[in-house]
Design a protein around this motif. Structure first.
Motif, PDB file in Angstrom:
ATOM      1  N   LEU A  73      93.306 -10.204 -55.377  1.00 22.08           N
ATOM      2  CA  LEU A  73      94.670 -10.001 -55.845  1.00 22.08           C
ATOM      3  C   LEU A  73      95.420 -11.323 -55.974  1.00 22.08           C
ATOM      4  O   LEU A  73      96.365 -11.444 -56.765  1.00 22.08           O
ATOM      5  N   PHE A  74      94.993 -12.333 -55.219  1.00 21.63           N
ATOM      6  CA  PHE A  74      95.629 -13.650 -55.305  1.00 21.63           C
ATOM      7  C   PHE A  74      95.627 -14.170 -56.744  1.00 21.63           C
ATOM      8  O   PHE A  74      96.632 -14.711 -57.219  1.00 21.63           O
ATOM      9  N   TYR A  75      94.516 -14.008 -57.457  1.00 21.62           N
ATOM     10  CA  TYR A  75      94.404 -14.556 -58.812  1.00 21.62           C
ATOM     11  C   TYR A  75      95.297 -13.789 -59.784  1.00 21.62           C
ATOM     12  O   TYR A  75      95.838 -14.384 -60.726  1.00 21.62           O
ATOM     13  N   LEU A  76      95.455 -12.479 -59.576  1.00 21.62           N
ATOM     14  CA  LEU A  76      96.356 -11.718 -60.432  1.00 21.62           C
ATOM     15  C   LEU A  76      97.806 -12.121 -60.190  1.00 21.62           C
ATOM     16  O   LEU A  76      98.590 -12.259 -61.135  1.00 21.62           O
ATOM     17  N   LEU A  77      98.169 -12.317 -58.907  1.00 22.93           N
ATOM     18  CA  LEU A  77      99.514 -12.794 -58.598  1.00 22.93           C
ATOM     19  C   LEU A  77      99.755 -14.174 -59.200  1.00 22.93           C
ATOM     20  O   LEU A  77     100.824 -14.447 -59.765  1.00 22.93           O
ATOM     21  N   LEU A  78      98.761 -15.051 -59.079  1.00 23.86           N
ATOM     22  CA  LEU A  78      98.895 -16.403 -59.613  1.00 23.86           C
ATOM     23  C   LEU A  78      99.108 -16.373 -61.123  1.00 23.86           C
ATOM     24  O   LEU A  78      99.954 -17.101 -61.667  1.00 23.86           O
ATOM     25  N   CYS A  80      99.127 -13.779 -49.805  1.00 19.69           N
ATOM     26  CA  CYS A  80      97.793 -13.321 -49.408  1.00 19.69           C
ATOM     27  C   CYS A  80      97.446 -13.748 -47.983  1.00 19.69           C
ATOM     28  O   CYS A  80      96.861 -12.972 -47.219  1.00 19.69           O
ATOM     29  N   VAL A  81      97.797 -14.964 -47.618  1.00 20.64           N
ATOM     30  CA  VAL A  81      97.526 -15.433 -46.249  1.00 20.64           C
ATOM     31  C   VAL A  81      98.300 -14.596 -45.241  1.00 20.64           C
ATOM     32  O   VAL A  81      97.769 -14.199 -44.191  1.00 20.64           O
ATOM     33  N   GLY A  82      99.575 -14.295 -45.534  1.00 14.88           N
ATOM     34  CA  GLY A  82     100.373 -13.469 -44.633  1.00 14.88           C
ATOM     35  C   GLY A  82      99.816 -12.075 -44.481  1.00 14.88           C
ATOM     36  O   GLY A  82      99.732 -11.536 -43.363  1.00 14.88           O
ATOM     37  N   LEU A  83      99.434 -11.456 -45.618  1.00 17.47           N
ATOM     38  CA  LEU A  83      98.884 -10.102 -45.575  1.00 17.47           C
ATOM     39  C   LEU A  83      97.571 -10.061 -44.812  1.00 17.47           C
ATOM     40  O   LEU A  83      97.372  -9.206 -43.926  1.00 17.47           O
ATOM     41  N   ILE A  84      96.664 -10.976 -45.127  1.00 19.14           N
ATOM     42  CA  ILE A  84      95.350 -10.977 -44.470  1.00 19.14           C
ATOM     43  C   ILE A  84      95.481 -11.360 -42.996  1.00 19.14           C
ATOM     44  O   ILE A  84      94.793 -10.803 -42.128  1.00 19.14           O
ATOM     45  N   VAL A 111     101.775 -21.546 -54.495  1.00 18.57           N
ATOM     46  CA  VAL A 111     102.243 -21.479 -53.107  1.00 18.57           C
ATOM     47  C   VAL A 111     102.676 -20.063 -52.744  1.00 18.57           C
ATOM     48  O   VAL A 111     102.317 -19.540 -51.677  1.00 18.57           O
ATOM     49  N   VAL A 112     103.435 -19.420 -53.638  1.00 14.54           N
ATOM     50  CA  VAL A 112     103.908 -18.055 -53.358  1.00 14.54           C
ATOM     51  C   VAL A 112     102.729 -17.083 -53.262  1.00 14.54           C
ATOM     52  O   VAL A 112     102.663 -16.257 -52.333  1.00 14.54           O
ATOM     53  N   SER A 113     101.788 -17.173 -54.194  1.00 14.43           N
ATOM     54  CA  SER A 113     100.630 -16.259 -54.184  1.00 14.43           C
ATOM     55  C   SER A 113      99.774 -16.478 -52.949  1.00 14.43           C
ATOM     56  O   SER A 113      99.346 -15.519 -52.295  1.00 14.43           O
ATOM     57  N   ALA A 114      99.498 -17.745 -52.634  1.00 16.09           N
ATOM     58  CA  ALA A 114      98.682 -18.044 -51.463  1.00 16.09           C
ATOM     59  C   ALA A 114      99.375 -17.603 -50.181  1.00 16.09           C
ATOM     60  O   ALA A 114      98.744 -17.025 -49.281  1.00 16.09           O
ATOM     61  N   ALA A 115     100.695 -17.854 -50.079  1.00 12.91           N
ATOM     62  CA  ALA A 115     101.435 -17.454 -48.874  1.00 12.91           C
ATOM     63  C   ALA A 115     101.424 -15.940 -48.706  1.00 12.91           C
ATOM     64  O   ALA A 115     101.275 -15.425 -47.578  1.00 12.91           O
ATOM     65  N   TRP A 141      96.336 -11.354 -31.848  1.00 12.90           N
ATOM     66  CA  TRP A 141      97.184 -12.030 -32.825  1.00 12.90           C
ATOM     67  C   TRP A 141      96.829 -13.503 -32.939  1.00 12.90           C
ATOM     68  O   TRP A 141      97.033 -14.115 -33.976  1.00 12.90           O
ATOM     69  N   ARG A 142      96.268 -14.089 -31.841  1.00 13.92           N
ATOM     70  CA  ARG A 142      95.847 -15.478 -31.904  1.00 13.92           C
ATOM     71  C   ARG A 142      94.677 -15.638 -32.873  1.00 13.92           C
ATOM     72  O   ARG A 142      94.614 -16.618 -33.642  1.00 13.92           O
ATOM     73  N   ARG A 143      93.731 -14.687 -32.802  1.00 12.36           N
ATOM     74  CA  ARG A 143      92.597 -14.740 -33.727  1.00 12.36           C
ATOM     75  C   ARG A 143      93.068 -14.542 -35.158  1.00 12.36           C
ATOM     76  O   ARG A 143      92.593 -15.211 -36.092  1.00 12.36           O
ATOM     77  N   GLY A 144      93.985 -13.604 -35.332  1.00  6.82           N
ATOM     78  CA  GLY A 144      94.524 -13.381 -36.674  1.00  6.82           C
ATOM     79  C   GLY A 144      95.244 -14.605 -37.193  1.00  6.82           C
ATOM     80  O   GLY A 144      95.123 -14.970 -38.369  1.00  6.82           O
ATOM     81  N   LEU A 145      96.001 -15.271 -36.310  1.00  7.55           N
ATOM     82  CA  LEU A 145      96.706 -16.482 -36.709  1.00  7.55           C
ATOM     83  C   LEU A 145      95.720 -17.603 -37.028  1.00  7.55           C
ATOM     84  O   LEU A 145      95.902 -18.353 -38.002  1.00  7.55           O
ATOM     85  N   GLY A 146      94.655 -17.703 -36.218  1.00  8.79           N
ATOM     86  CA  GLY A 146      93.643 -18.727 -36.485  1.00  8.79           C
ATOM     87  C   GLY A 146      92.930 -18.481 -37.806  1.00  8.79           C
ATOM     88  O   GLY A 146      92.675 -19.422 -38.572  1.00  8.79           O
ATOM     89  N   PHE A 147      92.618 -17.192 -38.068  1.00 12.44           N
ATOM     90  CA  PHE A 147      91.952 -16.857 -39.334  1.00 12.44           C
ATOM     91  C   PHE A 147      92.874 -17.169 -40.518  1.00 12.44           C
ATOM     92  O   PHE A 147      92.439 -17.695 -41.537  1.00 12.44           O
ATOM     93  N   ALA A 148      94.180 -16.860 -40.370  1.00 11.59           N
ATOM     94  CA  ALA A 148      95.143 -17.147 -41.437  1.00 11.59           C
ATOM     95  C   ALA A 148      95.265 -18.643 -41.665  1.00 11.59           C
ATOM     96  O   ALA A 148      95.386 -19.099 -42.813  1.00 11.59           O
ATOM     97  N   ALA A 149      95.219 -19.425 -40.572  1.00 11.27           N
ATOM     98  CA  ALA A 149      95.302 -20.878 -40.715  1.00 11.27           C
ATOM     99  C   ALA A 149      94.092 -21.426 -41.463  1.00 11.27           C
ATOM    100  O   ALA A 149      94.220 -22.302 -42.332  1.00 11.27           O
ATOM    101  N   LEU A 150      92.909 -20.903 -41.130  1.00  9.32           N
ATOM    102  CA  LEU A 150      91.710 -21.340 -41.850  1.00  9.32           C
ATOM    103  C   LEU A 150      91.776 -20.943 -43.323  1.00  9.32           C
ATOM    104  O   LEU A 150      91.386 -21.715 -44.206  1.00  9.32           O
TER     105      LEU A 150
END
Length: 448
Positions: free
Chosen positions: A346-351, A371-375, A365-369, A386-395
């Motif tokens: 969905l990131f590419y469609l938003l982009l 998708c990163v927030g949702l995932i 930036v908006v599309s990536a943010a 939530w730490r693992r989720g935050l780490g995965f989002a950071a990666l």
């Protein structure tokens, strides 16, 4: 390898292939929007003016040549003179040619699409230096000349914004539509007073040319000594054609460029002679240079380049997700992998959709943010922390940053991509170097 691990890896591979279907559909949508944009830009150019190519001025002298041929009567053997007349034209290029132009740009919008138009305020000047006896020598007596004319080829005369007046040796003459020769195609021409056929005279010329066009402005350096100077308010010029400028300066406010050529570099005199008959001469028209006013930030081109890395992006994301699952002894269902993969697609469609309305960098930036927030929010529950989720989002955010770097550094895209894959493989090998892969997927009861 146990069956559970084999099933999981097979399911992940199948999901990656399955997600190529929506990615292919988005790629087709990009092509469709790009084609539609091209049609709109061509329609805007059709209603205003196309790219402009200027060839000339060239001095043309029509002539009729009378030649006496010696003939012999087949029956009586008597000799007699037969007179034949042929018509043609002599072409003369300027000794000096100067083109000095200031260009302003404007945008014409139709819907969400824009076309860039330029307006050229040009001053053209120079001098023709006619050779003695027009270069014909003793054969000059065989020629009878009609009124000469000055011809200038302009590819789209709809772009001419003001009446053209030629100043020839301080005499003012009117230009008329049509170049007067199919060699130059469309353009304008000015009838000149009769010229002394003995030659050996200079004809100084000058005229102002206000011209509108789209995409490109090109010129053919017709002078024995040609000097072209362009200055524009466009900060993203792309210099095109057979010759690069000898001097140029590009700033955020625009550019200036200067070309200087001679017959030694262009060989135009020989090219003009090779054109021969009065027909279109591709070799002459091809000896051009100029500047392109195309917008370098093409959102469709960059989105298309981004989606070419989608398979690599999916693989790296799923590999990171799988490492969390393996190293933390978690159980993640293939459906959860599929939902994360759909969010990535969905990131590419938003982009694509956002970049049609805002700058590509902001859309990215908006599309990536988003998708990163949702995932990140979703994986916090999947990974039970939530730490693992935050780490995965950071990666994931780091991957999006690297992808933008790949899009921006076109010349180094392959190198950066290779280093990225090597870095991911290295991290995977380091993190799993002590992992017992035979135990992956087994329940605690099976381990006992």
């Amino acid at each position: 390898m146990n069956r559970t691990l084999a099933f999981k890896l097979g399911a992940i591979a199948f999901l990656v292939l399955l997600l190529l279907i929506p990615l292919t559909m988005i790629g087709g949508l990009i092509d469709e929007r790009q084609r539609y944009q091209g049609e709109v830009l061509r329609d805007i150019a059709r209603s205003s003016s196309y790219s402009q190519k200027i060839v000339g001025p060239i001095l043309i002298m029509p002539y009729t040549r009378t030649v006496q041929h010696l003939k012999i009567n087949d029956q009586t053997g008597e000799r007699y003179q037969e007179q034949r007349e042929t018509s043609g034209r002599l072409y003369f290029l300027p000794e000096r040619f100067i083109f000095d132009a200031e260009l302003g740009t404007e945008r014409r919008a139709r819907g969400i699409y824009e076309a860039l138009l330029y307006h050229s305020d040009s001053k053209v000047s120079g001098v023709f230096r006619l050779p003695q006896k027009l270069g014909l020598g003793e054969k000059l007596d065989q020629y009878r000349f009609d009124a000469p004319f000055l011809s200038v080829g302009i590819s789209d005369i709809r772009g001419i914004r003001k009446d053209l007046k030629l100043r020839l040796n301080n005499e003012s003459l009117e230009f008329a539509p049509g170049s007067g020769t199919s060699m130059l195609g469309a353009g304008v021409h000015a009838q000149l007073p009769m010229i002394n056929p003995e030659g050996g005279q200079d004809l100084e010329f000058a005229f102002d040319l206000n011209l509108q066009g789209t995409e490109h402005l090109q010129l053919v350096p017709v002078g024995r000594d040609s000097r072209v100077m362009l200055a524009a308010d466009w900060p993203h010029p792309s210099f095109i054609g057979e010759y690069l400028p000898s001097r140029r300066e590009i700033t955020d406010r625009g550019f200036t460029a200067e070309w200087q050529t001679s017959f030694f570099a262009t060989n135009l005199e020989e090219v003009l002679q090779q054109c021969g008959k009065d027909s279109e001469c591709a070799n002459l028209l091809g000896r051009s240079f100029g500047v392109s006013f195309l917008d370098p930030v093409d959102q469709y081109l960059k989105t298309d380049r981004a989606i070419k890395y989608a398979l690599l992006f999916l693989t790296l994301t799923f590999a990171t997700f799988f490492l969390f699952e393996v190293l933390k002894r978690l159980s993640v269902h293939p459906v959860q992998y599929a939902l994360v993969g759909l969010a990535l697609a969905l990131f590419y469609l938003l982009l694509l959709s956002l970049s049609e309305h805002i700058a590509f960098a902001k859309a990215y930036v908006v599309s990536a943010a988003a998708c990163v927030g949702l995932i990140g929010f979703y994986t916090s529950s999947v990974l039970r922390s939530w730490r693992r989720g935050l780490g995965f989002a950071a990666l994931l955010a780091a991957l999006y940053g690297l992808l933008y770097g790949l899009l921006s550094a076109e010349d180094y895209a392959l190198l950066m991509g290779s280093l990225l894959v090597f870095a991911v493989l290295s991290c995977t090998m380091v993190l799993t170097r002590k992992l017992d892969w035979y135990s992956v997927g087994r329940s605690p009861h099976e381990d006992n």
